[in-house]
Motif scaffolding. Structure first.
Motif, PDB file in Angstrom:
ATOM      1  N   LEU A  14      37.872  25.395  10.646  1.00  0.00           N
ATOM      2  CA  LEU A  14      39.104  25.124   9.660  1.00  0.00           C
ATOM      3  C   LEU A  14      38.642  24.534   8.450  1.00  0.00           C
ATOM      4  O   LEU A  14      39.412  24.722   7.382  1.00  0.00           O
ATOM      5  CB  LEU A  14      40.056  23.839  10.532  1.00  0.00           C
ATOM      6  N   VAL A  15      37.615  23.801   8.286  1.00  0.00           N
ATOM      7  CA  VAL A  15      37.419  23.236   6.873  1.00  0.00           C
ATOM      8  C   VAL A  15      36.716  24.201   6.027  1.00  0.00           C
ATOM      9  O   VAL A  15      37.273  24.594   5.001  1.00  0.00           O
ATOM     10  CB  VAL A  15      35.915  22.259   7.348  1.00  0.00           C
ATOM     11  N   ALA A  16      36.172  25.421   6.631  1.00  0.00           N
ATOM     12  CA  ALA A  16      35.901  26.585   5.891  1.00  0.00           C
ATOM     13  C   ALA A  16      36.962  27.290   5.366  1.00  0.00           C
ATOM     14  O   ALA A  16      37.271  27.468   4.110  1.00  0.00           O
ATOM     15  CB  ALA A  16      34.992  27.656   6.883  1.00  0.00           C
ATOM     16  N   SER A  17      38.043  27.407   5.975  1.00  0.00           N
ATOM     17  CA  SER A  17      39.304  28.109   5.801  1.00  0.00           C
ATOM     18  C   SER A  17      40.013  27.205   4.752  1.00  0.00           C
ATOM     19  O   SER A  17      40.731  27.667   3.617  1.00  0.00           O
ATOM     20  CB  SER A  17      40.291  28.294   6.845  1.00  0.00           C
ATOM     21  N   ILE A  18      40.199  26.006   4.810  1.00  0.00           N
ATOM     22  CA  ILE A  18      40.751  25.098   4.021  1.00  0.00           C
ATOM     23  C   ILE A  18      40.043  25.120   2.716  1.00  0.00           C
ATOM     24  O   ILE A  18      40.707  25.213   1.427  1.00  0.00           O
ATOM     25  CB  ILE A  18      40.709  23.425   4.567  1.00  0.00           C
ATOM     26  N   SER A  19      38.638  25.109   2.628  1.00  0.00           N
ATOM     27  CA  SER A  19      37.995  25.220   1.431  1.00  0.00           C
ATOM     28  C   SER A  19      38.170  26.477   0.513  1.00  0.00           C
ATOM     29  O   SER A  19      38.525  26.475  -0.597  1.00  0.00           O
ATOM     30  CB  SER A  19      36.442  25.210   1.807  1.00  0.00           C
ATOM     31  N   GLU A  20      38.404  27.534   1.337  1.00  0.00           N
ATOM     32  CA  GLU A  20      38.787  28.928   0.690  1.00  0.00           C
ATOM     33  C   GLU A  20      40.193  28.938   0.094  1.00  0.00           C
ATOM     34  O   GLU A  20      40.347  29.643  -1.062  1.00  0.00           O
ATOM     35  CB  GLU A  20      38.716  30.155   2.065  1.00  0.00           C
ATOM     36  N   ILE A 240      47.276  21.270  10.144  1.00  0.00           N
ATOM     37  CA  ILE A 240      48.437  20.887   9.237  1.00  0.00           C
ATOM     38  C   ILE A 240      48.202  21.234   7.759  1.00  0.00           C
ATOM     39  O   ILE A 240      48.922  21.899   7.093  1.00  0.00           O
ATOM     40  CB  ILE A 240      49.009  19.527   9.656  1.00  0.00           C
ATOM     41  N   ILE A 241      47.147  20.742   7.236  1.00  0.00           N
ATOM     42  CA  ILE A 241      46.575  20.858   5.896  1.00  0.00           C
ATOM     43  C   ILE A 241      46.341  22.489   5.780  1.00  0.00           C
ATOM     44  O   ILE A 241      46.763  22.763   4.776  1.00  0.00           O
ATOM     45  CB  ILE A 241      45.114  19.840   5.868  1.00  0.00           C
ATOM     46  N   LEU A 242      45.898  23.182   6.556  1.00  0.00           N
ATOM     47  CA  LEU A 242      45.728  24.510   6.126  1.00  0.00           C
ATOM     48  C   LEU A 242      46.966  24.991   6.166  1.00  0.00           C
ATOM     49  O   LEU A 242      47.203  26.025   5.228  1.00  0.00           O
ATOM     50  CB  LEU A 242      44.840  25.043   7.500  1.00  0.00           C
ATOM     51  N   GLU A 243      47.850  24.999   7.183  1.00  0.00           N
ATOM     52  CA  GLU A 243      49.404  25.473   7.063  1.00  0.00           C
ATOM     53  C   GLU A 243      50.083  25.241   5.842  1.00  0.00           C
ATOM     54  O   GLU A 243      50.791  25.839   5.132  1.00  0.00           O
ATOM     55  CB  GLU A 243      49.950  24.896   8.004  1.00  0.00           C
ATOM     56  N   SER A 244      49.882  23.825   5.187  1.00  0.00           N
ATOM     57  CA  SER A 244      50.356  23.459   3.962  1.00  0.00           C
ATOM     58  C   SER A 244      50.040  24.259   2.814  1.00  0.00           C
ATOM     59  O   SER A 244      50.688  24.665   2.040  1.00  0.00           O
ATOM     60  CB  SER A 244      50.328  21.896   3.851  1.00  0.00           C
ATOM     61  N   LEU A 245      48.572  24.640   2.823  1.00  0.00           N
ATOM     62  CA  LEU A 245      47.908  25.180   1.827  1.00  0.00           C
ATOM     63  C   LEU A 245      48.576  26.778   1.567  1.00  0.00           C
ATOM     64  O   LEU A 245      48.603  27.250   0.586  1.00  0.00           O
ATOM     65  CB  LEU A 245      46.327  25.150   1.780  1.00  0.00           C
ATOM     66  N   ASP A 246      48.496  27.128   2.877  1.00  0.00           N
ATOM     67  CA  ASP A 246      49.029  28.458   3.049  1.00  0.00           C
ATOM     68  C   ASP A 246      50.350  28.929   2.663  1.00  0.00           C
ATOM     69  O   ASP A 246      50.787  29.591   1.981  1.00  0.00           O
ATOM     70  CB  ASP A 246      48.961  28.896   4.465  1.00  0.00           C
ATOM     71  N   GLY A 247      51.307  27.791   2.817  1.00  0.00           N
ATOM     72  CA  GLY A 247      52.553  27.810   2.476  1.00  0.00           C
ATOM     73  C   GLY A 247      52.862  27.715   0.839  1.00  0.00           C
ATOM     74  O   GLY A 247      53.573  28.418   0.394  1.00  0.00           O
ATOM     75  N   LEU A 248      51.790  26.871   0.377  1.00  0.00           N
ATOM     76  CA  LEU A 248      51.879  26.935  -1.105  1.00  0.00           C
ATOM     77  C   LEU A 248      51.431  28.006  -1.710  1.00  0.00           C
ATOM     78  O   LEU A 248      52.170  28.555  -2.641  1.00  0.00           O
ATOM     79  CB  LEU A 248      50.791  25.861  -1.607  1.00  0.00           C
ATOM     80  N   LEU A 249      50.713  28.832  -1.033  1.00  0.00           N
ATOM     81  CA  LEU A 249      49.891  29.912  -1.743  1.00  0.00           C
ATOM     82  C   LEU A 249      51.159  31.290  -1.779  1.00  0.00           C
ATOM     83  O   LEU A 249      51.115  32.091  -2.480  1.00  0.00           O
ATOM     84  CB  LEU A 249      48.737  30.566  -0.894  1.00  0.00           C
ATOM     85  N   GLN A 250      51.842  31.074  -0.373  1.00  0.00           N
ATOM     86  CA  GLN A 250      52.843  32.083  -0.269  1.00  0.00           C
ATOM     87  C   GLN A 250      53.864  32.105  -0.972  1.00  0.00           C
ATOM     88  O   GLN A 250      54.868  32.920  -1.481  1.00  0.00           O
ATOM     89  CB  GLN A 250      53.070  32.142   1.239  1.00  0.00           C
TER      90      GLN A 250
END
Length: 318
Positions: A14-20, A240-250
């Motif tokens: 998860l940390v690796a995905s968030i950093s990406e 939750i953090i990863l999902e939020s970042l995904d939402g922002l990018l999309q």
């Protein structure tokens, strides 16, 4: 003493995905959204965090309060929102590594709602859900020492800030340092911790995803209580953090205007002099004529000083 938790394979992934994702956001200049989006996300954050605690005001009503318009609702609900607005307006003035700043923030957040706003509890409390005691918090005599230990961990431990922010959030809820307002303070402080390294979190509405998964949020807190460590909660919050970042990018197919590019570059370059080429390297999708137009506009707006001519031209922000 370091709070108990294990860094699992799931946490590492998860940390690796968030950093990406954060890298993608920085490359797309989404780390500081346009003013209107910032305002919209802030309203969403306030509404979600307070709804989790039982507040009934809608995003439209919170918008009205921000615009100093009259709203028909209970005085308590209105005061909770007004206090939250004040906190978020001052967010950058708080140091997340100082206990006294946390107490100061709680005083603003809970002003007029409880008698001892901003003061750590000294009495014993249990958290009741329905007719069931969900959590017995540590004794009131232990709170001050536990909070000081938690801030020591936050300041001195070498683990990644992404992990430490989640650990702090869980331990804060476990200690339950105030008589009321602990839920909204724990979520607020995790945001503040993350903002120190990743500015995007200031305007990322993580709270709205927590609200959508409210039962999971409380169940994971309980699971961590039972296991005696914050590992399940860390995994949940990183998702939750990863999902939020995904939402922002999309959701943000961003088109930067001249003004947006100039002010983003000003934040990056500061008072250093720079050339058109250096400006273009920061915005790889723009042409040389567009870069020239941007810089000409900034000079005309009295934002930039121009030195030299032709290839020797350099610029500096005033």
């Amino acid at each position: 003493m370091k709070p108990p938790y294990i860094i699992t394979n799931e946490i590492v992934t998860l940390v690796a995905s968030i950093s990406e994702k954060i890298g993608e956001i920085n490359a797309s200049h989404l780390y500081k959204p346009a003013t209107e989006l910032r305002r919209k996300n802030r309203i969403k954050t306030i509404q979600s965090s307070l709804e989790i605690e039982g507040n009934t005001l809608t995003e439209e009503q919170i918008t009205a309060l921000l615009d100093n318009k009259r709203v028909l609702a209970s005085l308590k609900d209105i005061l909770e929102v007004q206090n939250a607005i004040k906190i978020y307006e001052q967010l950058n003035s708080f140091n997340p590594y100082q206990l006294k700043d946390l107490e100061k923030a709680h005083k603003i957040l809970m002003c007029g709602l409880i008698d001892n706003a901003g003061k750590l509890r000294t009495t014993n409390v249990g958290i009741v859900k329905g007719s069931k005691v969900e959590h017995i918090a540590p004794s009131g005599t232990m709170v001050n020492g536990l909070m000081r230990n938690l801030f020591d961990y936050l300041k001195k431990d070498n683990d990644l800030i992404l992990i430490k922010s989640c650990v702090f959030h869980y331990e804060f809820e476990f200690i339950h340092p105030f008589l009321d307002g602990n839920g909204r303070m724990g979520r607020l402080w995790q945001t503040l911790i993350l903002m120190q390294q990743y500015p995007v979190f200031e305007f990322l509405p993580i709270e709205s995803l927590i609200k959508q998964k409210q039962n999971d949020y409380y169940n994971t807190l309980s699971e961590s209580d039972k296991k005696g460590n914050s590992t399940p909660f860390i995994e949940f919050m990183l998702e939750i953090i990863l999902e939020s970042l995904d939402g922002l990018l999309q959701s943000q197919s961003i088109t930067l205007r001249t003004e947006d590019r100039i002010f983003l570059f000003k934040e990056k370059i500061g008072q250093n002099t720079f050339s058109r080429k250096e400006y273009m390297q920061n915005f790889k999708n723009i042409s040389a004529p567009t870069a020239s137009r941007d810089l000409k506009w900034a000079v005309e707006q009295n934002l930039l000083i121009k030195f030299g001519e032709f290839r020797l031209t350099e610029y500096q922000f005033k």
